[in-house]
Motif scaffolding. Structure first.
Motif, short mmCIF file in Angstrom:
data_model
loop_
_atom_site.label_atom_id
_atom_site.label_comp_id
_atom_site.label_asym_id
_atom_site.label_seq_id
_atom_site.Cartn_x
_atom_site.Cartn_y
_atom_site.Cartn_z
N ALA A 12 33.83 13.45 0.70
CA ALA A 12 33.97 13.29 -0.76
C ALA A 12 34.02 11.82 -1.14
CB ALA A 12 35.24 14.00 -1.25
N CYS A 56 36.68 29.65 9.64
CA CYS A 56 35.52 28.81 9.99
C CYS A 56 34.78 29.37 11.22
CB CYS A 56 35.95 27.37 10.22
SG CYS A 56 37.16 27.11 11.53
N TRP A 76 30.09 20.33 11.20
CA TRP A 76 30.88 21.42 11.76
C TRP A 76 30.04 22.03 12.89
CZ3 TRP A 76 33.56 24.99 7.54
CH2 TRP A 76 34.55 24.25 6.89
N TYR A 77 30.60 22.10 14.05
CA TYR A 77 29.89 22.70 15.20
C TYR A 77 28.50 22.05 15.36
CZ TYR A 77 33.32 26.20 13.76
OH TYR A 77 34.47 26.84 13.34
N SER A 137 33.02 18.90 1.02
CA SER A 137 34.02 18.19 1.81
C SER A 137 35.26 19.05 1.90
CB SER A 137 34.35 16.85 1.13
OG SER A 137 35.31 16.13 1.86
N ALA A 138 35.68 19.38 3.11
CA ALA A 138 36.88 20.21 3.26
C ALA A 138 38.14 19.36 3.30
CB ALA A 138 36.78 21.07 4.52
N GLN A 139 38.01 18.14 3.82
CA GLN A 139 39.21 17.33 4.05
C GLN A 139 39.17 15.96 3.37
OE1 GLN A 139 38.58 18.39 8.35
NE2 GLN A 139 40.82 18.48 8.34
N GLY A 140 38.15 15.72 2.55
CA GLY A 140 38.16 14.53 1.71
C GLY A 140 37.33 13.34 2.20
N THR A 141 36.96 13.33 3.46
CA THR A 141 36.23 12.17 4.00
C THR A 141 34.84 12.05 3.39
OG1 THR A 141 37.42 12.57 6.06
CG2 THR A 141 35.63 10.97 6.14
N THR A 174 29.66 13.16 7.63
CA THR A 174 30.72 12.49 8.38
C THR A 174 31.08 13.41 9.54
OG1 THR A 174 32.60 13.43 7.16
CG2 THR A 174 31.60 11.43 6.26
N SER A 175 31.67 12.84 10.57
CA SER A 175 31.99 13.66 11.73
C SER A 175 33.14 13.03 12.50
CB SER A 175 30.77 13.78 12.65
OG SER A 175 30.65 12.64 13.48
N GLY A 176 33.60 13.76 13.49
CA GLY A 176 34.62 13.23 14.37
C GLY A 176 34.01 12.50 15.56
N GLY A 177 32.71 12.32 15.54
CA GLY A 177 32.06 11.62 16.65
C GLY A 177 30.65 12.12 16.93
N ILE A 214 40.32 26.34 8.35
CA ILE A 214 39.45 25.40 9.08
C ILE A 214 40.07 24.94 10.39
CG2 ILE A 214 38.20 24.60 7.03
CD1 ILE A 214 39.97 22.08 7.09
N PRO A 249 30.51 17.50 6.05
CA PRO A 249 31.07 17.19 7.36
C PRO A 249 30.27 17.92 8.44
CG PRO A 249 32.42 18.85 6.27
CD PRO A 249 31.32 18.49 5.30
C1 LIG Z 1 35.50 23.70 11.47
C2 LIG Z 1 35.27 22.28 11.88
C3 LIG Z 1 34.29 22.00 12.83
C4 LIG Z 1 34.05 20.66 13.22
N1 LIG Z 1 33.08 20.40 14.15
C5 LIG Z 1 32.83 19.10 14.50
C6 LIG Z 1 31.81 18.79 15.46
O1 LIG Z 1 31.09 19.65 15.99
N2 LIG Z 1 31.62 17.48 15.79
C7 LIG Z 1 32.37 16.46 15.23
O2 LIG Z 1 32.17 15.30 15.56
N3 LIG Z 1 33.34 16.75 14.30
C8 LIG Z 1 33.58 18.03 13.93
N4 LIG Z 1 34.56 18.29 12.98
C9 LIG Z 1 35.25 17.14 12.34
C10 LIG Z 1 34.65 16.79 10.98
O3 LIG Z 1 33.23 16.67 11.04
C11 LIG Z 1 35.18 15.44 10.45
O4 LIG Z 1 36.57 15.41 10.47
C12 LIG Z 1 34.64 15.19 9.03
O5 LIG Z 1 34.70 13.80 8.74
C13 LIG Z 1 35.43 15.95 7.98
O6 LIG Z 1 34.85 15.71 6.72
P1 LIG Z 1 35.58 16.17 5.34
O7 LIG Z 1 36.89 15.40 5.31
O8 LIG Z 1 34.66 15.73 4.27
O9 LIG Z 1 35.78 17.64 5.40
C14 LIG Z 1 34.81 19.60 12.62
C15 LIG Z 1 35.79 19.91 11.66
C16 LIG Z 1 36.02 21.23 11.29
C17 LIG Z 1 37.06 21.53 10.26
#
Ligand SMILES: Cc1cc2nc3c(=O)[nH]c(=O)nc-3n(C[C@H](O)[C@H](O)[C@H](O)COP(=O)(O)O)c2cc1C
Length: 155
Positions: A20, A57, A89-90, A14-18, A116-119, A48, A87
């Motif tokens: 985790a 990244c 990533w890409y 986990s880079a940003q805690g979500t 987890t993801s942003g969508g 990141i 999380p």
């Molecule tokens: C380098 C990087 C790439 C990411 N790529 C995506 C992506 O392709 N699709 C998406 O939905 N979110 C993407 N995100 C958002 C993360 O998946 C999301 O914020 C996640 O919950 C972070 O988890 P963490 O807090 O455990 O690190 C990316 C974030 C980072 C930092």
């Protein structure tokens, strides 16, 4: 009865805690051991910042670089079931997950991927990780929107 107790590990990056937070809740819910996959060189905020083409990244992604992991899971052989969290990533698993996977013998392990993801969804993450975990049976691969969805991983 004498049934063998399934020993479970939750390993996560986990880079940003979500992720985790979910990993911790999952370990508590299942009585699993917890291992944080920490890059030997921790990610800074600048590392990141994916909007910067030169950020670490992006360099790791484009260069398909291995990302060495700090520490190792003790008594790896004893685990039957491994929840592996990260999380997205890409659209897939971060390189550090590939590197982690390459470091262990997965023969006979049952594996559940969670993210987890942003969508984004989990996409083809399971297929892409499988070559790094030969012998593992990947049972599930799921993006979780929040702790309420953890139960769905367990069934
Ligand atoms: C380098 C990087 C790439 C990411 N790529 C995506 C992506 O392709 N699709 C998406 O939905 N979110 C993407 N995100 C958002 C993360 O998946 C999301 O914020 C996640 O919950 C972070 O988890 P963490 O807090 O455990 O690190 C990316 C974030 C980072 C930092």
């Amino acid at each position: 009865m004498g049934g063998k107790r399934v020993k479970t590990l939750v390993a996560y990056f986990s880079a940003q805690g979500t992720t985790a937070k979910l990993a911790e809740a999952l370990a508590e819910r299942t009585g699993a051991d917890l291992f944080e996959i920490r890059p030997r060189e921790p990610y800074t905020a600048a590392d990141i910042k994916w909007t910067n083409p030169l950020a670490r990244c992006n360099r790791e992604k484009i260069g398909k670089k291995d990302v060495p992991v700090a520490g190792t899971v003790s008594d790896w052989a004893s685990y039957d079931l491994v929840y592996l969290g990260f999380p997205i990533w890409y659209y897939g698993a971060p390189n550090v997950i590939d590197t982690f996977a390459k470091g262990y013998d997965w023969t006979g392990k049952r594996v559940v991927l969670f993210a987890t993801s942003g969508g984004s969804g989990i996409g083809r993450t399971a297929e892409k990780l499988q070559p790094y975990m030969p012998g593992a049976a990947i049972l599930k691969a799921q993006v979780l929107q929040g702790p309420a969805e953890l139960e769905g991983l367990l069934s």
